[in-house]
Write an enzyme that holds these catalytic residues in place. Structure first.
Site: not given
Length: 213
Positions: A106, A84
């Site tokens: 990250e 997604v």
């Protein structure tokens, strides 16, 4: 992960950083030169359901902009691992209502190339580059041109709650389970097996401005 020689790629005129890794020479036992890429199987391409969810997210963001709850220039995006989040970035690349975005995250995946190809990525701060084998090949081949778009920071900075809260992020992470009270499990399968990790849910979600699971 990307090879250590690419660990710090800094845009010198915008961020503090160096185009190399600082290491105490006394800690180096040897240097191995290799042309082997990191072992990364890559991720499945977003499917139709992922793109439908992604379009709902973009419509919600535009709704928040319309009501002055998100600035028109947008906020930086954090993208967790998953179809997604990849689909959202791919949709932004194709949607003319979004002109340019920044990322503070990250992990960066292959979907970043969609933003680069559409010239909509201003800049991306991350800790790890988890590209597919094809993505790794492209990144290394275009490293000279791409280094002005990326900076890699230690996790102590990229996942720092105070920094995340101060910058103000739009975060997108994967949910495995959710209940009607808003509790979300994004880390464990059947209560014991770790899925991806707790970085996105533990650090970014708790401190972001707009949160998506």
């Amino acid at each position: 992960m990307i090879n250590s020689h690419c660990l710090f790629i800094a845009k010198q005129n915008l961020f503090t950083g160096t185009p190399y890794v600082r290491v105490n020479p006394e800690k180096i036992k040897g240097i191995v030169l290799t042309n082997e890429y990191d072992s990364s199987p890559g991720f499945k391409k977003p499917d139709e359901a992922s793109f439908k969810i992604a379009n709902h997210i973009l419509e919600f963001i535009l709704h928040e902009i319309k009501h002055d709850r998100i600035p028109k220039s947008l906020l930086p995006f954090q993208s967790g691992v998953g179809n997604v989040a990849n689909a959202v970035l791919a949709c932004i690349a194709r949607d003319n209502r979004f002109k340019a975005i920044e990322m503070y995250t990250e992990v960066i995946q292959d979907s970043i190339f969609d933003l680069l190809d559409s010239d909509k990525l201003r800049f991306a701060s991350t800790t790890a580059l988890t590209f597919s084998p094809e993505g790794q090949k492209r990144f290394h081949e275009q490293l000279h041109d791409l280094k002005s778009k990326f900076i890699l920071r230690p996790m102590e900075i990229s996942n720092n709650p105070e920094v995340i809260r101060r910058i103000g992020l739009i975060t997108m992470n994967t949910a495995l389970e959710a209940d009607i009270y808003g509790n979300v499990n994004s880390t464990h399968v059947l209560g014991s097996s770790m899925m991806n990790g707790i970085g996105g849910s533990g650090d970014f979600t708790r401190n972001a401005v707009r949160i998506f699971f």
